[in-house]
Write an enzyme that holds these catalytic residues in place. Structure first.
Site, PDB file in Angstrom:
ATOM      1  N   CYS A 115       0.811  -1.226   0.000  1.00 31.71           N
ATOM      2  CA  CYS A 115       0.000   0.000   0.000  1.00 31.71           C
ATOM      3  C   CYS A 115       0.841   1.272   0.000  1.00 31.71           C
ATOM      4  O   CYS A 115       0.350   2.343  -0.341  1.00 31.71           O
ATOM      5  CB  CYS A 115      -0.945   0.005   1.193  1.00 31.71           C
ATOM      6  SG  CYS A 115      -2.133  -1.333   1.122  1.00 31.71           S
ATOM      7  N   HIS A 252      -3.243   7.484   2.043  1.00 27.36           N
ATOM      8  CA  HIS A 252      -3.643   6.166   1.543  1.00 27.36           C
ATOM      9  C   HIS A 252      -5.022   5.854   2.101  1.00 27.36           C
ATOM     10  O   HIS A 252      -5.310   6.106   3.273  1.00 27.36           O
ATOM     11  CB  HIS A 252      -2.627   5.116   1.995  1.00 27.36           C
ATOM     12  CG  HIS A 252      -3.105   3.716   1.773  1.00 27.36           C
ATOM     13  ND1 HIS A 252      -3.585   3.279   0.553  1.00 27.36           N
ATOM     14  CD2 HIS A 252      -3.195   2.645   2.615  1.00 27.36           C
ATOM     15  CE1 HIS A 252      -3.937   2.009   0.663  1.00 27.36           C
ATOM     16  NE2 HIS A 252      -3.720   1.605   1.888  1.00 27.36           N
ATOM     17  N   ASN A 282     -10.009   0.004  -0.465  1.00 27.16           N
ATOM     18  CA  ASN A 282      -8.545   0.105  -0.404  1.00 27.16           C
ATOM     19  C   ASN A 282      -7.975  -0.459  -1.704  1.00 27.16           C
ATOM     20  O   ASN A 282      -8.049  -1.664  -1.945  1.00 27.16           O
ATOM     21  CB  ASN A 282      -8.046  -0.692   0.819  1.00 27.16           C
ATOM     22  CG  ASN A 282      -6.545  -0.649   0.977  1.00 27.16           C
ATOM     23  OD1 ASN A 282      -5.815  -0.220   0.074  1.00 27.16           O
ATOM     24  ND2 ASN A 282      -6.062  -1.122   2.107  1.00 27.16           N
TER      25      ASN A 282
HETATM   26  O1  UT7 Z   1      -3.780  -0.799   3.477  1.00 27.32           O
HETATM   27  C1  UT7 Z   1      -2.976  -1.584   4.271  1.00 27.32           C
HETATM   28  C2  UT7 Z   1      -3.233  -1.353   5.691  1.00 27.32           C
HETATM   29  N1  UT7 Z   1      -4.448  -2.027   6.115  1.00 27.32           N
HETATM   30  C3  UT7 Z   1      -5.206  -1.435   6.972  1.00 27.32           C
HETATM   31  O2  UT7 Z   1      -4.952  -0.297   7.301  1.00 27.32           O
HETATM   32  C4  UT7 Z   1      -6.316  -2.209   7.630  1.00 27.32           C
HETATM   33  C5  UT7 Z   1      -6.256  -1.955   9.108  1.00 27.32           C
HETATM   34  N2  UT7 Z   1      -7.317  -2.578   9.860  1.00 27.32           N
HETATM   35  C6  UT7 Z   1      -8.596  -2.209   9.782  1.00 27.32           C
HETATM   36  O3  UT7 Z   1      -8.948  -1.360   8.985  1.00 27.32           O
HETATM   37  C7  UT7 Z   1      -9.581  -2.794  10.743  1.00 27.32           C
HETATM   38  O4  UT7 Z   1      -8.875  -3.521  11.743  1.00 27.32           O
HETATM   39  C8  UT7 Z   1     -10.614  -3.733  10.072  1.00 27.32           C
HETATM   40  C9  UT7 Z   1     -11.587  -2.906   9.253  1.00 27.32           C
HETATM   41  C10 UT7 Z   1      -9.910  -4.746   9.205  1.00 27.32           C
HETATM   42  C11 UT7 Z   1     -11.430  -4.454  11.135  1.00 27.32           C
HETATM   43  O5  UT7 Z   1     -12.024  -3.521  12.028  1.00 27.32           O
HETATM   44  P1  UT7 Z   1     -11.879  -3.738  13.607  1.00 27.32           P
HETATM   45  O6  UT7 Z   1     -12.664  -2.680  14.250  1.00 27.32           O
HETATM   46  O7  UT7 Z   1     -10.421  -3.818  13.930  1.00 27.32           O
HETATM   47  O8  UT7 Z   1     -12.598  -5.116  13.817  1.00 27.32           O
HETATM   48  P2  UT7 Z   1     -12.011  -6.481  14.389  1.00 27.32           P
HETATM   49  O9  UT7 Z   1     -11.062  -7.101  13.433  1.00 27.32           O
HETATM   50  O10 UT7 Z   1     -11.560  -6.256  15.796  1.00 27.32           O
HETATM   51  O11 UT7 Z   1     -13.306  -7.367  14.404  1.00 27.32           O
HETATM   52  C12 UT7 Z   1     -14.442  -7.033  15.227  1.00 27.32           C
HETATM   53  C13 UT7 Z   1     -15.521  -8.087  15.025  1.00 27.32           C
HETATM   54  C14 UT7 Z   1     -14.982  -9.507  15.104  1.00 27.32           C
HETATM   55  O12 UT7 Z   1     -15.973 -10.292  15.739  1.00 27.32           O
HETATM   56  P3  UT7 Z   1     -15.818 -10.685  17.291  1.00 27.32           P
HETATM   57  O13 UT7 Z   1     -14.530 -11.444  17.389  1.00 27.32           O
HETATM   58  O14 UT7 Z   1     -15.793  -9.380  18.026  1.00 27.32           O
HETATM   59  O15 UT7 Z   1     -17.037 -11.503  17.533  1.00 27.32           O
HETATM   60  C15 UT7 Z   1     -14.873  -9.934  13.661  1.00 27.32           C
HETATM   61  O16 UT7 Z   1     -15.010 -11.320  13.497  1.00 27.32           O
HETATM   62  O17 UT7 Z   1     -16.062  -7.954  13.705  1.00 27.32           O
HETATM   63  C16 UT7 Z   1     -16.033  -9.217  13.041  1.00 27.32           C
HETATM   64  N3  UT7 Z   1     -15.864  -8.996  11.607  1.00 27.32           N
HETATM   65  C17 UT7 Z   1     -16.889  -8.750  10.776  1.00 27.32           C
HETATM   66  N4  UT7 Z   1     -18.210  -8.673  10.991  1.00 27.32           N
HETATM   67  C18 UT7 Z   1     -18.987  -8.385   9.936  1.00 27.32           C
HETATM   68  C19 UT7 Z   1     -14.711  -8.969  10.902  1.00 27.32           C
HETATM   69  N5  UT7 Z   1     -14.983  -8.707   9.614  1.00 27.32           N
HETATM   70  C20 UT7 Z   1     -16.316  -8.569   9.505  1.00 27.32           C
HETATM   71  C21 UT7 Z   1     -17.184  -8.297   8.436  1.00 27.32           C
HETATM   72  N6  UT7 Z   1     -18.510  -8.218   8.693  1.00 27.32           N
HETATM   73  N7  UT7 Z   1     -16.742  -8.093   7.192  1.00 27.32           N
END
Ligand code: UT7
Length: 325
Positions: A115, A252, A282
């Site tokens: 990225c 980004h 992204n």
């Molecule tokens: O470009 C390169 C750099 N990449 C990035 O900058 C990405 C950085 N990370 C992020 O943007 C965020 O961490 C995400 C958008 C990927 C995830 O958001 P988050 O607030 O960190 O959520 P999380 O991974 O902590 O997940 C929260 C909950 C989980 O469920 P439990 O364990 O709390 O029951 C996940 O399983 O959300 C669940 N979850 C989803 N639910 C519905 C994960 N993906 C999804 C989804 N739909 N697509």
């Protein structure tokens, strides 16, 4: 005393026509429009058509940039194409673009910094232009991340999209003072200790397969804001400019929450922040030149504006660039 600067002559972008909405994704995996919008700000993304390759996207963006710059492709003597989704393992996708543009001189190569690829490409190109190694360059960010996504993994497949953006840069003598146009400073960093937090589980030398993107989203998120603001502070220190001097912040586009938190920590006013993650998702190395093109076409970025770019991604890699438009 005059100074050689890499001055932007023009820019362009290209998005595949197919739009994939959050509602459609919710029919493919266990997710919802509400979750995606709330956690990321993404509403839709573009997906390349069958047979449409990274080089096709890159070529369209490059042609748009050349036409915007008003320069003949044959005057380009360097093409740097930032991508992690090349058409083939080799040759570089950049040489396909070079040939399609009818260029048979100079150099063309791909640059892989995930990225952060566009910021890395800006920095490398700036060095080559200022050293006199070349005169006029195309810097392209082009990706087809849809091809490396695991479409059954809701934690990653909702985040990414396809697209391409490009700019034309030229080595020019500038006055050597605050009115200088062009790239004013770039700062690159990487830390391979984090390489397993965002990676593709395949490759020619390991599995002989292409593989799929894997990410510990929360771990990436945790590091993102600190790394981004750190490398922007480097740009401010190097130039004496600060958050108040910036006309446009074009980060980004990975996650709106990361962008908002970074801008807030840096003290950059929300109205100066260009956001396209809602429409593009992204697009990795393509996200900055795509956002830049939107902000130029809608009249926000104008000649003389001070524009700040930053990116962070797999590796980890991260970087910043400050440019006087
Ligand atoms: O470009 C390169 C750099 N990449 C990035 O900058 C990405 C950085 N990370 C992020 O943007 C965020 O961490 C995400 C958008 C990927 C995830 O958001 P988050 O607030 O960190 O959520 P999380 O991974 O902590 O997940 C929260 C909950 C989980 O469920 P439990 O364990 O709390 O029951 C996940 O399983 O959300 C669940 N979850 C989803 N639910 C519905 C994960 N993906 C999804 C989804 N739909 N697509």
């Amino acid at each position: 005393m005059t100074q050689t600067r890499s001055v932007v002559l023009g820019g362009g972008s290209y998005l595949p026509s197919r739009v994939l909405t959050n509602a459609e994704l919710a029919r493919m995996v266990d997710t919802s429009d509400e979750w995606i919008v709330q956690r990321t700000g993404i509403r839709e993304r573009h997906i390349a058509a069958d047979g449409e390759m990274t080089s096709d996207l890159a070529l369209r963006a490059a042609q748009a940039a050349l036409s915007d710059a008003g320069v003949d492709a044959r005057t380009i003597d360097l093409i740097v194409l930032a991508t992690s989704t090349p058409d083939q393992t080799f040759p570089a996708t950049a040489v396909t673009v070079q040939a399609s543009l009818g260029i048979d001189h100079g150099a063309a190569f791909d640059l892989q910094a995930v990225c952060s690829g566009f910021v890395y490409a800006l920095s490398v190109t700036d060095s080559m232009l200022r050293s006199g190694a070349c005169k006029r360059a195309l810097v392209i960010g082009a990706e087809t991340f849809s091809r490396i996504l695991d479409w059954t993994d809701r934690t990653t497949c909702v985040l990414f999209g396809d697209g391409a953006g490009a700019i034309v840069l030229e080595a020019q003598q500038q006055p050597g003072n605050v009115t200088d146009r062009g790239i004013l400073t770039t700062h690159l960093r990487s830390d391979g200790r984090h390489k397993s937090k965002l990676y593709v589980d395949g490759g020619p030398s390991s599995t002989q397969t292409v593989g799929h993107l894997r990410m510990e989203g929360r771990a990436v998120f945790k590091h993102a804001v600190a790394m981004i603001t750190d490398v922007i502070d480097d740009a401010f220190k190097a130039t004496g400019y600060g958050a108040d001097s910036i006309d446009w912040f074009i980060p980004h586009q990975a996650n709106k929450r990361i962008i908002d938190d970074s801008a807030k920590k840096l003290g950059i006013a929300p109205e100066k922040v260009v956001i396209t993650v809602d429409r593009h998702g992204n697009t990795s190395a393509a996200s900055i030149p795509l956002a830049l093109d939107v902000a130029r076409k809608d009249g926000r970025v104008k000649a003389g504006d001070l524009v700040l770019f930053e990116a962070m991604g797999g590796g980890f890699t991260w970087g910043s660039a400050l440019v006087r438009w």
